[in-house]
Design a protein around this motif. Structure first.
Motif, PDB file in Angstrom:
ATOM      1  N   ALA A  68      20.811 -43.616 -29.137  1.00 39.59           N
ATOM      2  CA  ALA A  68      21.370 -44.783 -28.450  1.00 39.59           C
ATOM      3  C   ALA A  68      21.409 -44.522 -26.956  1.00 39.59           C
ATOM      4  N   PRO A  69      20.960 -45.485 -26.174  1.00 41.31           N
ATOM      5  CA  PRO A  69      21.019 -45.324 -24.721  1.00 41.31           C
ATOM      6  C   PRO A  69      22.460 -45.435 -24.228  1.00 41.31           C
ATOM      7  N   LEU A  70      22.655 -45.084 -22.969  1.00 39.46           N
ATOM      8  CA  LEU A  70      23.960 -45.217 -22.343  1.00 39.46           C
ATOM      9  C   LEU A  70      24.036 -46.598 -21.711  1.00 39.46           C
ATOM     10  N   GLU A  71      24.881 -47.440 -22.294  1.00 34.57           N
ATOM     11  CA  GLU A  71      25.018 -48.817 -21.823  1.00 34.57           C
ATOM     12  C   GLU A  71      26.364 -48.969 -21.121  1.00 34.57           C
ATOM     13  N   ILE A  72      26.356 -49.660 -19.984  1.00 35.41           N
ATOM     14  CA  ILE A  72      27.583 -49.820 -19.199  1.00 35.41           C
ATOM     15  C   ILE A  72      27.836 -51.286 -18.857  1.00 35.41           C
ATOM     16  N   LEU A  73      29.080 -51.554 -18.517  1.00 40.03           N
ATOM     17  CA  LEU A  73      29.477 -52.817 -17.909  1.00 40.03           C
ATOM     18  C   LEU A  73      30.025 -52.449 -16.535  1.00 40.03           C
ATOM     19  N   CYS A  74      29.342 -52.909 -15.485  1.00 37.36           N
ATOM     20  CA  CYS A  74      29.776 -52.609 -14.122  1.00 37.36           C
ATOM     21  C   CYS A  74      31.048 -53.397 -13.825  1.00 37.36           C
ATOM     22  N   LEU A  75      32.049 -52.722 -13.291  1.00 41.96           N
ATOM     23  CA  LEU A  75      33.320 -53.357 -12.983  1.00 41.96           C
ATOM     24  C   LEU A  75      33.296 -54.082 -11.635  1.00 41.96           C
ATOM     25  N   CYS A  77      30.117 -55.752 -10.295  1.00 44.62           N
ATOM     26  CA  CYS A  77      29.235 -56.929 -10.344  1.00 44.62           C
ATOM     27  C   CYS A  77      29.173 -57.567 -11.728  1.00 44.62           C
ATOM     28  N   ASN A  78      29.880 -56.978 -12.711  1.00 49.31           N
ATOM     29  CA  ASN A  78      29.964 -57.508 -14.072  1.00 49.31           C
ATOM     30  C   ASN A  78      28.611 -57.527 -14.796  1.00 49.31           C
ATOM     31  N   GLN A  79      27.702 -56.688 -14.371  1.00 49.98           N
ATOM     32  CA  GLN A  79      26.360 -56.590 -14.962  1.00 49.98           C
ATOM     33  C   GLN A  79      26.368 -55.588 -16.116  1.00 49.98           C
ATOM     34  N   LYS A  89      25.101 -44.691 -12.037  1.00 51.19           N
ATOM     35  CA  LYS A  89      25.603 -45.778 -11.200  1.00 51.19           C
ATOM     36  C   LYS A  89      24.902 -47.062 -11.618  1.00 51.19           C
ATOM     37  N   CYS A  90      25.532 -48.166 -11.316  1.00 49.48           N
ATOM     38  CA  CYS A  90      24.992 -49.471 -11.688  1.00 49.48           C
ATOM     39  C   CYS A  90      23.625 -49.676 -11.027  1.00 49.48           C
ATOM     40  N   PRO A  91      22.615 -50.032 -11.809  1.00 54.12           N
ATOM     41  CA  PRO A  91      21.294 -50.262 -11.225  1.00 54.12           C
ATOM     42  C   PRO A  91      21.244 -51.465 -10.285  1.00 54.12           C
ATOM     43  N   LYS A  92      22.170 -52.403 -10.461  1.00 52.98           N
ATOM     44  CA  LYS A  92      22.149 -53.616  -9.635  1.00 52.98           C
ATOM     45  C   LYS A  92      22.861 -53.412  -8.292  1.00 52.98           C
ATOM     46  N   CYS A  93      24.126 -52.950  -8.340  1.00 48.18           N
ATOM     47  CA  CYS A  93      24.912 -52.855  -7.103  1.00 48.18           C
ATOM     48  C   CYS A  93      25.187 -51.419  -6.654  1.00 48.18           C
ATOM     49  N   ILE A  96      29.705 -46.898  -8.887  1.00 45.26           N
ATOM     50  CA  ILE A  96      29.988 -45.884  -9.915  1.00 45.26           C
ATOM     51  C   ILE A  96      31.233 -46.277 -10.729  1.00 45.26           C
ATOM     52  N   GLU A  97      31.708 -47.489 -10.507  1.00 46.26           N
ATOM     53  CA  GLU A  97      32.859 -47.999 -11.252  1.00 46.26           C
ATOM     54  C   GLU A  97      32.344 -48.856 -12.407  1.00 46.26           C
ATOM     55  N   TYR A  98      32.375 -48.279 -13.609  1.00 49.58           N
ATOM     56  CA  TYR A  98      31.865 -48.996 -14.774  1.00 49.58           C
ATOM     57  C   TYR A  98      32.587 -48.534 -16.028  1.00 49.58           C
ATOM     58  N   LYS A  99      32.411 -49.313 -17.070  1.00 46.78           N
ATOM     59  CA  LYS A  99      32.951 -48.982 -18.392  1.00 46.78           C
ATOM     60  C   LYS A  99      31.763 -48.739 -19.314  1.00 46.78           C
TER      61      LYS A  99
END
Length: 114
Positions: A68-75, A77-79, A89-93, A96-99
């Motif tokens: 399973a890949p590592l999937e995140i929800l960025c806190l 940009c909500n991506q 880190k979030c690929p979009k913004c 390093i703040e994510y869940k």
């Protein structure tokens, strides 16, 4: 080497499912292992091959592993994103703040029983 205790728990869970479904044996075991689960996949496979010999239900079972890949929800940009290896880190913004929403666990996905 916590893989051995994980395999022991997995086989116990498989045996319980076999008993609850009046199965004679388990032919295939499908699991999903998260990238951050801490499980060493090669060692996990070797432990399974050794430990299954002590199980009347799993003795002939084949183990199938999906990573399973590592999937995140960025806190910020909500991506929802899947992180590449060694990038945390979030690929979009670039935050390093994510869940983490997937990729830390091991899941029993499917059993093929007869």
């Amino acid at each position: 080497m916590h893989e051995l205790s994980i395999i022991e728990s997995l086989i116990t869970l498989c045996e319980e499912n076999a008993l609850n479904n009046n199965a004679k044996s388990i032919q295939e075991i499908y699991v999903k292992i998260g990238r951050l689960s801490g499980i060493e996949v090669d060692l996990f496979k070797r432990c399974f091959e050794s430990f299954k010999e002590n199980s009347s239900f799993c003795k002939n079972a084949k183990l199938f592993i999906e990573l399973a890949p590592l999937e995140i929800l960025c806190l910020k940009c909500n991506q929802m994103s899947i992180l590449d290896e060694n990038v945390f880190k979030c690929p979009k913004c670039k935050s390093i703040e994510y869940k983490i929403t997937q990729g830390e666990d091991l899941h029993l996905i499917r059993l093929v029983m007869i």
